[in-house]
Write a protein that holds these residues in place. Structure first.
Motif, short mmCIF file in Angstrom:
data_model
loop_
_atom_site.label_atom_id
_atom_site.label_comp_id
_atom_site.label_asym_id
_atom_site.label_seq_id
_atom_site.Cartn_x
_atom_site.Cartn_y
_atom_site.Cartn_z
N ALA A 81 -4.69 10.06 -4.73
CA ALA A 81 -4.04 8.79 -5.07
C ALA A 81 -2.66 8.69 -4.41
O ALA A 81 -2.26 7.62 -3.95
CB ALA A 81 -3.92 8.64 -6.59
N ILE A 82 -1.93 9.81 -4.33
CA ILE A 82 -0.61 9.80 -3.67
C ILE A 82 -0.77 9.37 -2.21
O ILE A 82 -0.04 8.51 -1.72
CB ILE A 82 0.04 11.21 -3.69
CG1 ILE A 82 0.39 11.63 -5.10
CG2 ILE A 82 1.29 11.24 -2.79
CD1 ILE A 82 0.99 13.04 -5.20
N ILE A 83 -1.75 9.97 -1.53
CA ILE A 83 -1.95 9.66 -0.11
C ILE A 83 -2.36 8.20 0.06
O ILE A 83 -1.84 7.49 0.92
CB ILE A 83 -3.00 10.61 0.49
CG1 ILE A 83 -2.52 12.07 0.35
CG2 ILE A 83 -3.28 10.29 1.94
CD1 ILE A 83 -3.54 13.09 0.77
N LEU A 84 -3.28 7.74 -0.80
CA LEU A 84 -3.74 6.35 -0.69
C LEU A 84 -2.61 5.36 -1.01
O LEU A 84 -2.45 4.34 -0.35
CB LEU A 84 -4.93 6.12 -1.64
CG LEU A 84 -6.21 6.86 -1.26
CD1 LEU A 84 -7.24 6.77 -2.39
CD2 LEU A 84 -6.80 6.30 0.03
N LEU A 85 -1.82 5.71 -2.04
CA LEU A 85 -0.71 4.84 -2.43
C LEU A 85 0.30 4.72 -1.29
O LEU A 85 0.78 3.63 -0.97
CB LEU A 85 -0.04 5.42 -3.69
CG LEU A 85 1.03 4.59 -4.39
CD1 LEU A 85 0.49 3.23 -4.79
CD2 LEU A 85 1.53 5.33 -5.63
N ALA A 86 0.61 5.85 -0.64
CA ALA A 86 1.53 5.81 0.49
C ALA A 86 0.96 4.93 1.60
O ALA A 86 1.68 4.15 2.23
CB ALA A 86 1.78 7.22 1.01
N GLY A 87 -0.35 5.02 1.82
CA GLY A 87 -1.00 4.18 2.82
C GLY A 87 -0.89 2.70 2.47
O GLY A 87 -0.58 1.87 3.32
N MET A 88 -1.12 2.39 1.19
CA MET A 88 -1.04 0.98 0.75
C MET A 88 0.36 0.42 0.93
O MET A 88 0.55 -0.73 1.30
CB MET A 88 -1.41 0.88 -0.73
CG MET A 88 -2.89 0.90 -0.97
SD MET A 88 -3.21 0.89 -2.74
CE MET A 88 -4.87 1.51 -2.72
N GLN A 89 1.36 1.27 0.63
CA GLN A 89 2.73 0.78 0.71
C GLN A 89 3.19 0.57 2.15
O GLN A 89 4.19 -0.08 2.39
CB GLN A 89 3.66 1.73 -0.05
CG GLN A 89 3.49 1.51 -1.56
CD GLN A 89 4.13 2.59 -2.40
OE1 GLN A 89 4.56 3.61 -1.89
NE2 GLN A 89 4.18 2.36 -3.71
N SER A 90 2.43 1.14 3.09
CA SER A 90 2.82 0.93 4.48
C SER A 90 2.16 -0.33 5.08
O SER A 90 2.42 -0.68 6.22
CB SER A 90 2.48 2.16 5.32
OG SER A 90 1.09 2.27 5.44
N ILE A 91 1.29 -0.99 4.29
CA ILE A 91 0.73 -2.26 4.76
C ILE A 91 1.79 -3.34 4.57
O ILE A 91 2.34 -3.48 3.48
CB ILE A 91 -0.55 -2.62 3.96
CG1 ILE A 91 -1.62 -1.56 4.16
CG2 ILE A 91 -1.08 -4.00 4.40
CD1 ILE A 91 -2.85 -1.75 3.28
N PRO A 92 2.12 -4.12 5.63
CA PRO A 92 3.21 -5.09 5.49
C PRO A 92 2.92 -6.15 4.42
O PRO A 92 1.81 -6.66 4.31
CB PRO A 92 3.30 -5.72 6.88
CG PRO A 92 2.20 -5.15 7.69
CD PRO A 92 1.57 -4.04 6.97
N GLU A 93 3.96 -6.44 3.64
CA GLU A 93 3.86 -7.36 2.50
C GLU A 93 3.42 -8.77 2.92
O GLU A 93 2.67 -9.44 2.22
CB GLU A 93 5.24 -7.41 1.81
CG GLU A 93 5.25 -7.97 0.41
CD GLU A 93 4.29 -7.22 -0.52
OE1 GLU A 93 3.57 -7.90 -1.26
OE2 GLU A 93 4.27 -5.96 -0.49
N ASP A 94 3.86 -9.21 4.11
CA ASP A 94 3.61 -10.62 4.48
C ASP A 94 2.12 -10.92 4.70
O ASP A 94 1.71 -12.08 4.58
CB ASP A 94 4.45 -11.06 5.70
CG ASP A 94 4.42 -10.01 6.80
OD1 ASP A 94 3.74 -8.99 6.60
OD2 ASP A 94 5.07 -10.21 7.84
N VAL A 95 1.31 -9.89 4.99
CA VAL A 95 -0.13 -10.11 5.09
C VAL A 95 -0.66 -10.65 3.76
O VAL A 95 -1.43 -11.61 3.71
CB VAL A 95 -0.86 -8.79 5.43
CG1 VAL A 95 -2.35 -9.03 5.62
CG2 VAL A 95 -0.27 -8.14 6.66
N TYR A 96 -0.19 -10.02 2.66
CA TYR A 96 -0.64 -10.45 1.33
C TYR A 96 -0.05 -11.80 0.97
O TYR A 96 -0.70 -12.64 0.34
CB TYR A 96 -0.25 -9.41 0.28
CG TYR A 96 -0.99 -8.10 0.44
CD1 TYR A 96 -2.32 -7.99 0.08
CD2 TYR A 96 -0.36 -7.00 0.98
CE1 TYR A 96 -3.01 -6.81 0.22
CE2 TYR A 96 -1.04 -5.80 1.14
CZ TYR A 96 -2.36 -5.71 0.76
OH TYR A 96 -3.04 -4.53 0.92
N GLU A 97 1.22 -12.02 1.35
CA GLU A 97 1.86 -13.31 1.04
C GLU A 97 1.10 -14.45 1.69
O GLU A 97 0.82 -15.47 1.05
CB GLU A 97 3.32 -13.30 1.50
CG GLU A 97 4.23 -12.62 0.49
CD GLU A 97 5.58 -12.23 1.08
OE1 GLU A 97 5.95 -12.79 2.14
OE2 GLU A 97 6.25 -11.38 0.48
#
Lengths: 278, 286
Positions: B168-184
């Motif tokens: 989960a730590i590794i996946l969470l770090a991966g998720m946090q590196s996805i740029p926020e504006d894609v989701y916005e």
């Protein structure tokens, strides 16, 4: 506005209703470890459900110390883990520095081989390592046997290479113009700049050494040379030992690491996220 | 980047020395030993000796079967669970995030020996807290240690508890590196959160997921401590014996280094094959 926030509120409640039981299940074994370590053996093996600590930790610890010299084993574990961490941080950052900052003959081969070993199971080298260390070098039951063979850590090198290669050239060139030697640049300019990564790497390496079981079990199996996990492991499964004592040992191995984890969570998580562990 | 052969090799030397002595040579040596009869003095070259025995050994196929069973069930369940943990921990709606993170990540620092001891006590037939809790809600006790299926389940539960948070730590770090504006942008286009997960998060996270899978598979392939300590040397009756345990028994209990080396090389071949398949699969879809 109000409909939006009430939808958010409902989602937030659902989230917590799902996560809280999951988190409690996850913490349960750790809590039981503490509970067991404070109970007399007849409490552990009683028909009732006991979920709260008692006051028997000291007795349990004394039993553990009687069954196996646990204080001595902890001493070995601490010394080995500290020495290993210092040496391994130094070695992997030196190698990472060379791979990040210099162009040299054979670099592609070195990088390729180091990369290649990441997916190789440790089991493949276990037997020859054992034969070599125990028979050829006659180093069984010494600290050297525990510290030196695990010094090879390919992910640590790649991790340090990454952090060194992100540093700007000008910094080191300025020092070179002043005539500063390469190893001084490495020690006094590059290493201090890499401090966050070094902290993360050091924590991960310390933990790996602290918890290592199979190699110390094989190579340091004499009573006076065992690390703490190996000493504890010798008791598990025996019938005439104190389970409260085993749990006291488990707590002594785990709780200090949990405290370090809470204090240095950021570095810990950075280290694992960077993949510094196998 | 400077061209300095001598300087570079001076920095690399201690590391390469350790690497050559304790890795390169053993990798070659292990291969050679697997073709030797090692219970005679001196060891002699006998090409079919260990490999021939391996192919006809029910104990090997039993260990292989158990290892693959754990691999096929435990690894996907654990990665899925780690993904759920990571997504939920990443939610902006979560309060007291630190506490939840502590709960899931704490097992990362717990050693295998310490948690094996706790799991043995928790799952014991008559005195284990798990059976007491099952009983108290009207369910029958489960004999975790004398029947194969519950014993295998116990190994999988233990390994999942220990390693889910790590992934989960590794996946969470991966998720946090996805740029926020894609989701916005997706949110502005009224794409639901669920669709955002399947069409944005998962594809962008694929390399990280593969990394977790590869690490987990290599780890599971060599599983040793849990069947050794929790289910008592791979019991009941070899029902939880893994390749790692077979290697230990053959190599270090029976001192049959040649046969153990053949087992080790089988593990390596399996790990490499599975890793290559995974890398190939992810490359195909890109």
């Amino acid at each position: 506005m109000s409909s939006l926030s009430s939808a958010r509120l409902r989602r937030s409640i659902a989230l917590h209703l799902f996560l809280t039981p999951l988190a409690l299940i996850w913490l349960f074994p750790l809590w039981m470890m503490v509970v067991f370590s404070t109970m007399p053996d007849n409490g552990i093996f009683s028909p009732g459900i006991e979920l709260l600590p008692h006051g028997n930790f000291v007795d349990n610890f004394n039993n553990l110390q009687r069954d196996t010299n646990f204080v001595g084993a902890i001493g070995i574990s601490v010394s080995v883990a500290v020495t290993y961490t210092i040496l391994s941080v130094l070695l992997t950052s030196m190698a990472g520095w060379a791979l990040a900052r210099y162009q040299f003959f054979g670099k592609g081969v070195v990088v390729g081989i180091i990369f290649g070993t990441i997916t190789l199971p440790y089991a493949v080298v276990l037997i020859p390592q054992f034969i070599m260390v125990a028979r050829d070098f006659q180093l069984a039951n010494t600290w050297v046997a525990l510290i030196v063979p695990p010094l090879f850590n390919s992910l640590g090198v790649l991790f340090m290479r990454q952090s060194f290669s992100m540093m700007p050239d000008d910094l080191f060139d300025a020092a070179r113009v002043e005539g500063v030697k390469e190893w001084r640049i490495f020690l006094f300019v590059a290493l201090p700049l890499a401090r966050p990564m070094l902290a993360a790497l050091a924590i991960i390496l310390f933990l790996a050494s602290w918890n290592n079981y199979l190699w110390p079990l094989l190579i340091n199996s004499q009573p006076g040379s065992m690390t703490a996990p190996v000493a504890l492991g010798t008791l598990i499964g025996l019938t005439k030992v104190s389970w409260g004592g085993i749990m006291a040992g488990a707590v002594m191995l785990t709780v200090p690491m949990l405290i370090v984890f809470v204090l240095l969570q950021r570095h810990f998580i950075a280290g694992i996220a960077a993949g510094a562990v196998k | 980047m400077r061209n300095r052969n001598a300087t570079a090799y001076r920095f690399l030397a201690p590391y390469l020395l350790i690497f050559s002595v304790f890795w390169v040579w053993p990798i070659i040596s292990s291969f050679i030993i697997s073709f030797q009869a090692t219970r005679t003095v001196p060891w002699r070259f006998a090409p079919g000796f260990n490999w021939g025995r391996l192919i006809g050994d029910p104990a090997f196929f039993n260990a292989l079967k158990n290892t693959l069973l754990i691999l096929v069930i435990q690894v996907p369940v654990m990665i899925a669970l780690a993904m759920v943990m990571a997504v939920l921990l990443n939610s902006p709606l979560l309060k007291a995030r630190g506490l939840y993170r502590f709960a899931f990540f704490a097992p990362v620092v717990v050693g295998e020996v310490a948690y094996s001891a706790v799991f043995r006590l928790m799952f014991s037939l008559d005195f284990g807290i798990v059976n007491k809790l099952l009983n108290s809600v009207g369910l029958p006790k489960i004999d975790w240690f004398s029947n194969v299926t519950p014993a295998m389940a116990l190994i999988m539960i233990a390994v999942t508890w220990r390693w889910a948070g790590y992934n989960a730590i590794i996946l969470l770090a991966g998720m946090q590196s996805i740029p926020e504006d894609v989701y916005e942008a997706a949110t502005l286009d009224r794409v639901s959160k669920l669709k955002q997960f399947f069409y944005i998060t998962l594809p962008l996270l694929k390399p990280v997921i593969v990394f977790c899978l590869v690490l987990s598979i290599i780890g599971t392939m060599q599983l040793f401590t849990e069947p050794f300590l929790i289910t008592e040397r791979g019991g009941p009756g070899g029902g939880t014996e893994t390749l790692g345990l077979l290697l230990y028994r053959q190599g270090f209990r029976s001192l049959n280094f040649g046969y153990a080396s053949a087992v080790a090389y089988t593990m390596a071949a399996l790990a490499i094959a599975i890793t290559l398949v995974e890398l190939w699969l992810t490359r195909e879809k890109q």
